[in-house]
Design a protein around this motif. Structure first.
Motif, PDB file in Angstrom:
ATOM      1  N   THR A 117     -10.498  -2.890   1.973  1.00 56.59           N
ATOM      2  CA  THR A 117     -10.602  -2.186   0.735  1.00 56.59           C
ATOM      3  C   THR A 117     -11.530  -0.983   0.595  1.00 56.59           C
ATOM      4  O   THR A 117     -11.413   0.083   0.514  1.00 56.59           O
ATOM      5  N   CYS A 149     -11.121   2.928   0.659  1.00 57.54           N
ATOM      6  CA  CYS A 149     -11.726   3.744  -0.423  1.00 57.54           C
ATOM      7  C   CYS A 149     -12.436   4.696   0.024  1.00 57.54           C
ATOM      8  O   CYS A 149     -12.404   6.054  -0.345  1.00 57.54           O
ATOM      9  N   GLN A 150     -13.432   4.460   1.103  1.00 55.84           N
ATOM     10  CA  GLN A 150     -14.384   5.656   1.535  1.00 55.84           C
ATOM     11  C   GLN A 150     -13.516   6.896   2.259  1.00 55.84           C
ATOM     12  O   GLN A 150     -13.792   7.972   1.938  1.00 55.84           O
ATOM     13  N   LYS A 202     -11.771   8.780  -0.326  1.00 57.80           N
ATOM     14  CA  LYS A 202     -13.144   9.521  -0.994  1.00 57.80           C
ATOM     15  C   LYS A 202     -13.432  10.917  -0.197  1.00 57.80           C
ATOM     16  O   LYS A 202     -13.468  11.873  -0.828  1.00 57.80           O
ATOM     17  N   SER A 231      -6.940   5.961  -7.097  1.00 59.05           N
ATOM     18  CA  SER A 231      -7.624   5.209  -7.590  1.00 59.05           C
ATOM     19  C   SER A 231      -8.077   3.740  -6.915  1.00 59.05           C
ATOM     20  O   SER A 231      -7.135   3.411  -6.037  1.00 59.05           O
ATOM     21  N   ARG A 232      -9.366   3.178  -6.964  1.00 56.43           N
ATOM     22  CA  ARG A 232      -9.752   1.977  -6.208  1.00 56.43           C
ATOM     23  C   ARG A 232      -8.785   1.167  -6.783  1.00 56.43           C
ATOM     24  O   ARG A 232      -8.572   0.122  -5.884  1.00 56.43           O
ATOM     25  N   ILE A 256      -5.570   1.157  -4.560  1.00 56.07           N
ATOM     26  CA  ILE A 256      -5.920   0.997  -3.295  1.00 56.07           C
ATOM     27  C   ILE A 256      -6.138  -0.549  -3.116  1.00 56.07           C
ATOM     28  O   ILE A 256      -5.574  -1.281  -1.999  1.00 56.07           O
ATOM     29  N   LYS A 257      -6.623  -1.204  -3.842  1.00 55.55           N
ATOM     30  CA  LYS A 257      -7.096  -2.614  -3.911  1.00 55.55           C
ATOM     31  C   LYS A 257      -5.473  -3.443  -4.010  1.00 55.55           C
ATOM     32  O   LYS A 257      -5.270  -4.367  -3.236  1.00 55.55           O
TER      33      LYS A 257
END
Length: 527
Positions: A12, A16-17, A20, A27-28, A31-32
């Motif tokens: 995750t 996310c990185q 970004k 959104s995080r 993603i999760k």
């Protein structure tokens, strides 16, 4: 290529990185959620499938480390390194014999290029952004993620605020008010410590524990020194102490003398905690916060109240005892529920591995009758007509679940070229039936217009909650040929022959999709 991560949290964080850095609005929370719901999570396949679903072009490669020119790379990229079971890093740049990358917490790190090439397994994932990249409903997803992450802290704040509201501020002394605020802070920090013990991956807690580079709450809170016994931790004791003494201050102010002695008796623990963190050269922000609060309340107590022997009635002692038993009883009930909820996630992953076994799924399909969809039914055909995967949806134009299914299928058609969709309508086939009138209109559009018009008409029909045939038909005018009655009758007869008892009914290559499988599962099961 299906390379599995050794650490699920790493998957995750790295994805996310990457998004970004690319500036892709996902959104995080999404993603999760999407990663963990993927049957191959945590793996490189889960990465690529999720990126595909967010319209992010990507390619994974298996290269030979000794034959690669790193100057040809485009950054950022994800690379797999060996060691510690294997993990992925987000590489920002390889230059001047140095590799610049981000760790799981997003902190920038460097590694010698020689060391990287030695540990690198040759696996890279490249991705780029284009104008359609991102998730639909991004803002709503961000808000939903915030609500999900902060629901527990928000609940605690509401409870503490309600307790604080019971105090008449005009009639209380400043030291008493300071003590109540310190106790409220202690309950809040203790609650965060307990939340960390239940879900260490909570982004709110991780951010608190990452305020300094030498902070590692996990290294302190998961150690043996953080526990009194195998079933009781210092975090729990801290919660019992602050919650019980707060209730005593509010409900039984006469117990303040005993609370002074309890506060002073807690001070030796602060030396133990700080000493252990100093010895480990590692600091837990939340733990240090607890020690600071213990000293703050002791100073307020000593400054305001002289030491004296506790002297109060049996009833007051009984009330004092109840104040401390109450949070213990509440936690005794909540703890197993919270722990069991955390244990269900690994179980779900195991069940997914079984459920999303493609061979098992295909065997289940092939063990039932197969139904052909003849051309004289005039089904609406969308997507790639040469695709090997044919999904047939038996739909009711006035059915809410059919609208949701159509939205899912439309998303697939926009993102995949290996799927063909056929739509057959179930109707009563008489003039007073609203479904018949709408189905005829769709068939007429499908015959007389191109595929794009029929697809837009379907989207516009299923999109609004309150549907008006008259308003919709104005935008898609057609001539209703009497021969359409025969096609509608054939679709009706076919639905009766195949025993269609509910809508939407989904068929995969002519086989009915059976429970426990749902339409959403097909994205992981289609060959």
């Amino acid at each position: 290529m299906n390379l599995t991560f050794s650490k699920q949290a790493n998957a995750t964080a790295v994805l996310c990185q990457l998004l970004k850095n690319l500036g892709v609005p996902v959104s995080r929370f999404t993603i999760k959620n999407d990663l963990e719901n993927h049957p191959e999570y945590p793996s490189l396949l889960a990465f690529t499938d999720c990126l595909d679903s967010w319209n992010v072009p990507n390619e994974a490669y298996q290269l030979h480390p000794n034959e690669v020119n790193t100057d040809d790379f485009t950054y950022p990229l994800i690379a797999h390194i060996k060691g510690e079971g294997g993990r992925f890093l987000l590489i920002h740049e390889i230059n001047n014999e140095q590799v610049k990358y981000a760790d799981e917490k997003g902190a920038n790190q460097t590694m010698a290029q020689a060391e990287f090439m030695m540990r690198w397994g040759g696996i890279v994932l490249l991705a780029e952004k284009h104008e359609k990249s991102g998730e639909s409903g991004y803002r709503q997803s961000v808000i939903r993620g915030w609500l999900e992450d902060f629901k527990f802290p928000f609940l605690m704040i509401l409870i503490l605020a309600a307790m604080f509201a019971t105090i008449n501020l005009a009639s209380v002394a400043l030291p008493y008010l300071l003590l109540v605020l310190i106790k409220l802070s202690g309950v809040s920090v203790s609650a965060l410590l307990l939340l960390y013990s239940i879900n260490a991956n909570n982004p709110f807690i991780q951010n608190l524990c990452s305020l300094g580079k030498k902070n590692d709450c996990n290294g302190i809170l998961k150690s043996d020194a953080a526990k009194i016994t195998s079933w009781l931790s210092w975090s729990e004791v801290g919660m019992f102490y602050f919650a019980g003494s707060l209730l005593c201050l509010i409900l039984n102010p006469a117990s303040v003398t005993l609370l002074i002695w309890m506060s002073v008796a807690c001070l030796p623990y602060t030396f133990y905690s700080i000493g252990y963190q100093l010895k480990q050269k590692n600091w837990c922000v939340l733990c240090c916060g607890i020690q600071a609060l213990l000293w703050a309340e002791a100073l307020v107590f000593v400054w305001n109240e002289p030491f004296s022997r506790p002297d109060f009635s049996a009833f007051q002692f009984f009330s004092f005892t109840l104040c401390f038993l109450f949070p213990i009883a509440i936690w005794t009930v909540l703890r197993p529920l919270l722990l069991s909820s955390g244990e269900t996630h690994p179980l779900k992953q195991q069940l997914k591995a079984f459920k999303y076994n493609t061979d098992l799924f295909m065997k289940l399909l092939s063990n039932q009758p197969r139904y052909t969809i003849p051309d004289d039914l005039l089904p609406i055909c969308l997507g790639n007509k040469d695709a090997g995967n044919v999904i047939t949806m038996v739909s009711n134009p006035l059915c809410g679940p059919c609208a949701a299914a159509h939205k899912t299928l439309d998303t697939w058609l926009n993102n995949r070229d290996d799927v063909q969709l056929k739509i057959v309508f179930t109707t009563a086939n008489h003039d007073s039936d609203e479904r018949t009138k709408i189905a005829k209109h769709f068939l007429a559009l499908s015959i007389s217009k191109d595929q794009g018009v029929a697809e837009r008409a379907l989207n516009d029909w299923y999109k609004p909650a309150n549907k008006s045939y008259e308003d919709w038909a104005v935008h898609y005018p057609v001539n209703l040929d009497p021969s359409l009655n025969e096609a509608i009758q054939k679709q009706k007869d076919w639905c009766e022959l195949t025993d269609i008892s509910f809508t939407p009914t989904i068929l995969v290559n002519g086989y009915k999709l059976q429970s426990p499988y749902k339409l959403e599962d097909l994205q992981y099961l289609l060959p």
